[in-house]
Motif scaffolding. Structure first.
Motif, short mmCIF file in Angstrom:
data_model
loop_
_atom_site.label_atom_id
_atom_site.label_comp_id
_atom_site.label_asym_id
_atom_site.label_seq_id
_atom_site.Cartn_x
_atom_site.Cartn_y
_atom_site.Cartn_z
N SER A 116 -33.26 -19.42 -59.66
CA SER A 116 -32.35 -18.41 -60.21
C SER A 116 -30.93 -19.01 -60.25
O SER A 116 -30.69 -20.09 -59.69
N GLY A 117 -30.00 -18.30 -60.91
CA GLY A 117 -28.63 -18.78 -61.01
C GLY A 117 -28.01 -18.98 -59.63
O GLY A 117 -27.35 -19.99 -59.36
N GLY A 118 -28.24 -18.00 -58.75
CA GLY A 118 -27.68 -18.09 -57.40
C GLY A 118 -28.23 -19.29 -56.65
O GLY A 118 -27.50 -20.00 -55.96
N GLU A 119 -29.55 -19.52 -56.81
CA GLU A 119 -30.17 -20.67 -56.14
C GLU A 119 -29.63 -21.99 -56.69
O GLU A 119 -29.39 -22.92 -55.93
N CYS A 120 -29.43 -22.01 -58.00
CA CYS A 120 -28.88 -23.22 -58.61
C CYS A 120 -27.50 -23.53 -58.03
O CYS A 120 -27.17 -24.67 -57.72
N GLN A 121 -26.68 -22.47 -57.89
CA GLN A 121 -25.34 -22.71 -57.39
C GLN A 121 -25.39 -23.12 -55.91
O GLN A 121 -24.57 -23.91 -55.47
N ARG A 122 -26.38 -22.64 -55.19
CA ARG A 122 -26.52 -23.06 -53.80
C ARG A 122 -26.91 -24.54 -53.74
O ARG A 122 -26.46 -25.28 -52.86
N VAL A 123 -27.74 -24.97 -54.69
CA VAL A 123 -28.09 -26.40 -54.75
C VAL A 123 -26.83 -27.20 -55.06
O VAL A 123 -26.57 -28.26 -54.46
N ALA A 124 -26.00 -26.68 -55.97
CA ALA A 124 -24.76 -27.37 -56.34
C ALA A 124 -23.84 -27.48 -55.12
O ALA A 124 -23.19 -28.51 -54.91
N VAL A 125 -23.81 -26.42 -54.31
CA VAL A 125 -22.99 -26.46 -53.10
C VAL A 125 -23.56 -27.51 -52.14
O VAL A 125 -22.82 -28.32 -51.56
N ALA A 126 -24.87 -27.52 -51.99
CA ALA A 126 -25.50 -28.51 -51.11
C ALA A 126 -25.20 -29.92 -51.60
O ALA A 126 -24.93 -30.83 -50.80
N ARG A 127 -25.24 -30.12 -52.93
CA ARG A 127 -24.95 -31.44 -53.49
C ARG A 127 -23.50 -31.84 -53.20
O ARG A 127 -23.21 -33.00 -52.90
N ALA A 128 -22.61 -30.87 -53.30
CA ALA A 128 -21.20 -31.16 -53.04
C ALA A 128 -20.96 -31.43 -51.55
O ALA A 128 -20.11 -32.24 -51.19
N MET A 129 -21.74 -30.76 -50.69
CA MET A 129 -21.48 -30.82 -49.25
C MET A 129 -22.27 -31.90 -48.52
O MET A 129 -21.95 -32.23 -47.38
N VAL A 130 -23.30 -32.44 -49.15
CA VAL A 130 -24.26 -33.29 -48.44
C VAL A 130 -23.61 -34.52 -47.81
O VAL A 130 -24.00 -34.97 -46.74
N LYS A 131 -22.59 -35.03 -48.46
CA LYS A 131 -21.94 -36.24 -47.91
C LYS A 131 -20.79 -35.86 -46.97
O LYS A 131 -20.04 -36.74 -46.54
N LYS A 132 -20.70 -34.58 -46.65
CA LYS A 132 -19.63 -34.05 -45.79
C LYS A 132 -18.27 -34.54 -46.26
O LYS A 132 -17.56 -35.25 -45.54
N PRO A 133 -17.91 -34.16 -47.47
CA PRO A 133 -16.63 -34.64 -48.00
C PRO A 133 -15.46 -33.96 -47.30
O PRO A 133 -15.62 -32.88 -46.72
#
Lengths: 236, 424
Positions: free
Chosen positions: A148-165
């Motif tokens: 879903s759209g919400g899940e996609c955005q959560r994946v995008a957040v995970a992608r942004a956060m995974v390297k602990k920027p």
């Protein structure tokens, strides 16, 4: 005594050529940001919030003035060094998620770590941690089209956060989400901000986002018209 | 990272399967076109060589001047002696005697009266010697329609069409009415051993093949023949080699002041053949170049579209921190991989079809029904060495070039536009 800020912006001016003349998108911006801020650029369309976000994200350069991000002068970075800054220290969240459609949730989140040449076991742990943060461990094999759209955005957040920027830049992250999903995403970001001390900088005119901000910087016609620390209910 | 990119390539059919299919189709067509053109045009040359000119041909100087009239009264004499010398001087070559003849062929009825008559164009070749390659050279082994091959000097093969016209069947007798080498009338009976399809309309209308000893006997040409054809020891005509043979032979044996001395001409110098050779070289070059160019544009466009399709993906990768050079190189590596796979498969398919056309051929006999040209009525492809690598030019080069050109956009693109582009 000089304080070491995460981001320092001095007399920033950004002009864009339009026709024969120039359009000034940002005009004399002076701002500083500390670690762990949850801040948003707020203002109507054309106020310069996305331009400011782009320059902080080393996606664009100042016409005048200086922008120092993590000790690096954005205006003086070549494309290679700008890419390294983004790769190592910055995370991006887009309005339309922009997940890579042929890759699974796991692989989308893994991608920034591959660029960092992290070894496989560390990578796996980091990806799983990120998916735990956003609550998508049950969807690791799904493709973006199955979410879903919400899940996609959560994946995008995970992608942004995974390297602990150190910094996450989010341009209208809730614009394509309904109210419930917007609140879920924002609560999650706020939690990550508090737990990991990641600085979140938003460009938004969405009231739902504004409600969560700890600092609101209002822009109008390329100028900062208000820079306001918002007290939480507890602080009040 | 490479595994990650490969995974994406394999999963995204628009990035892998479709371009590979397009490259495969383009390369297969290029290879097939090349083999077909090489085969058809080469066949015409080899057919001419096998039937009339050899790779080199020896005649008397007088015969050469009037060869269109087939002047057997000006034939080569002491042929066996000349052949011995030729075999000694050019041991790798094969030399054969030929007599071309024209005349009237009469088909009698049961009362020995003329039933049907027709003008005959005959070739006398060595059909009966144990080691003779003439049946294969004239490509008539599989062309036998009725009867059998001649076993005696007085037996002949007629074209199937001509035999029908003369209303004669295998085992029947025909009478050849022509003139001897010395100018007197020759009337000789031959038994029709069988009928064949020459595969060439000119020969199928009135062709006859006889053993040379029978014709030498009929035309009073003992130890004489109209022409000696020489064949190089190579599958295809080699003009430089033929020219060397021609020059050394003429220097040694030909005398400009003696019109009965032998003279050698090479295939390319036969009437019209020089122009034809130039035409073949040019036309093959032009057609193949146009085809490769066209395929290059198609495949280049495929590379270009492939690059543009991934504009969004490239934007995300740039934003996440991948360097422009890395993205550019990975796209080129992908296109090389696609180009190699597509070219490889396309070459195999192209060669497969070419092999089929080489072996089975395309029968255009009906189209050439009224043609007077001595061209094969079955067109065949020919697989030569360049066919194995030619397809890689459009297949690999073009798609990589297209990707490289589309990828330049990555460098020209202002990173600042990413958010706007990605959010629209």
């Amino acid at each position: 005594m000089e304080q070491n800020f995460l981001i320092t912006i001095n007399n920033l001016v950004k002009n864009f050529p339009i026709g024969g003349g120039e359009f000034t998108a940002l005009n004399g911006i002076n701002l500083t940001f500390n670690t762990g801020e949850f801040v948003g650029f707020v203002g109507p369309s054309g106020s310069g919030k996305t331009t400011l976000l782009n320059i902080i994200g080393s996606l664009d350069t100042p016409s005048e003035g200086s922008v120092n991000v993590l000790g690096r002068e954005v205006g003086k970075l070549n494309t290679k060094k700008a890419a390294i800054l983004r790769r190592q220290h910055l995370g991006f969240i887009f309005q339309t998620y922009n997940l890579l459609p042929v890759y699974s949730v796991y692989e989308n989140v893994e991608f920034p770590l591959l660029l960092l040449k992290m070894n496989a076991s560390e990578r796996k742990k980091a990806v799983m941690d990120a998916l735990v943060w956003v609550g998508l461990t049950d969807k690791i094999k799904s493709r973006p089209a199955q979410l879903s759209g919400g899940e996609c955005q959560r994946v995008a957040v995970a992608r942004a956060m995974v390297k602990k920027p150190k910094i996450v830049l989010a341009d209208e992250p809730t614009a394509n989400l309904d109210a419930a999903n917007s609140h879920n995403i924002l609560k999650m970001m706020l939690k990550l901000n508090e737990e990991l001390k990641t600085t979140f900088i938003f460009a938004t005119h969405d009231d739902k986002v504004i409600k969560y901000l700890k600092r609101k910087i209002s822009l109008e016609d390329g100028k900062v018209i208000q820079d306001e620390i918002i007290k939480t209910n507890k602080e009040k | 990272m490479i595994r990650f990119l490969l995974k994406g390539l394999l999963r995204d059919r628009n990035r892998s399967l479709m371009p590979i299919l397009i490259v495969t189709a383009g390369v297969a067509l290029t290879v097939l076109m090349f083999c077909y053109m090489t085969g058809v045009l080469g066949d015409m040359i080899e057919t001419t060589a096998n039937y009339s000119s050899g790779h080199v041909k020896m005649m008397t100087r007088a015969y050469a001047k009037n060869k269109a009239q087939v002047p057997n009264d000006l034939a080569l004499l002491d042929v066996n002696d000349l052949l011995t010398k030729l075999h000694h001087n050019y041991p790798t070559m094969e030399f054969v005697q030929r007599i071309n003849l024209g005349g009237l062929l009469d088909s009698p009825d049961k009362n020995r009266e003329t039933k049907k008559q027709g003008i005959v164009a005959g070739i006398a070749v060595d059909l009966l010697s144990k080691n003779s390659k003439e049946i294969d050279r004239l490509n008539i082994r599989n062309s036998l329609r009725k009867g059998r091959f001649p076993k005696k000097p007085n037996e002949v093969l007629l074209s199937d069409e001509f035999a029908d016209k003369l209303e004669v069947k295998p085992g029947g007798t025909v009478t050849l009415i022509t003139s001897t080498m010395y100018g007197s009338m020759s009337i000789q009976n031959f038994v029709v051993a069988g009928t064949i399809d020459f595969g060439m309309q000119a020969m199928d209308r009135s062709g006859m093949i006889a053993d040379i000893s029978g014709i030498q006997n009929a035309l009073d040409m003992n130890d004489a023949c109209g022409e000696i054809l020489g064949f190089l020891n190579s599958q295809n005509y080699d003009d430089i080699q033929a020219m060397n043979v021609e020059q050394t032979f003429n220097k040694k044996y030909s005398d400009e002041d003696d019109e009965f001395s032998p003279v050698m001409t090479r295939l390319k110098n036969e009437s019209m053949m020089s122009d034809y050779f130039d035409y073949v070289d040019n036309i093959v070059g032009i057609i193949i170049s146009i085809f490769i160019f066209s395929m290059s544009i198609v495949l280049w466009n495929t590379g270009l579209i492939g690059g543009l399709r991934r504009y969004g993906e490239v934007g995300v990768r740039l934003a996440i921190g991948e360097e422009k050079g890395h993205i550019y190189r990975s796209m080129i590596m992908e296109s090389i991989l696609i180009g190699i796979i597509g070219s490889f498969i396309g070459t195999i398919i192209g060669l497969g079809f070419s092999y089929w056309i080489q072996e089975v051929g395309i029968n255009v006999g009906d189209i050439l029904k009224n043609s007077k040209m001595m061209v094969p009525s079955v067109f065949r492809a020919k697989i030569t060495t360049p066919a194995y690598y030619l397809g890689f030019i459009p297949g690999l080069f073009s798609i990589v070039l297209g990707t490289m050109l589309s990828g330049i956009g990555i460098y020209k693109r202002k990173t600042a536009q990413l958010f706007k582009e990605l959010d629209t």
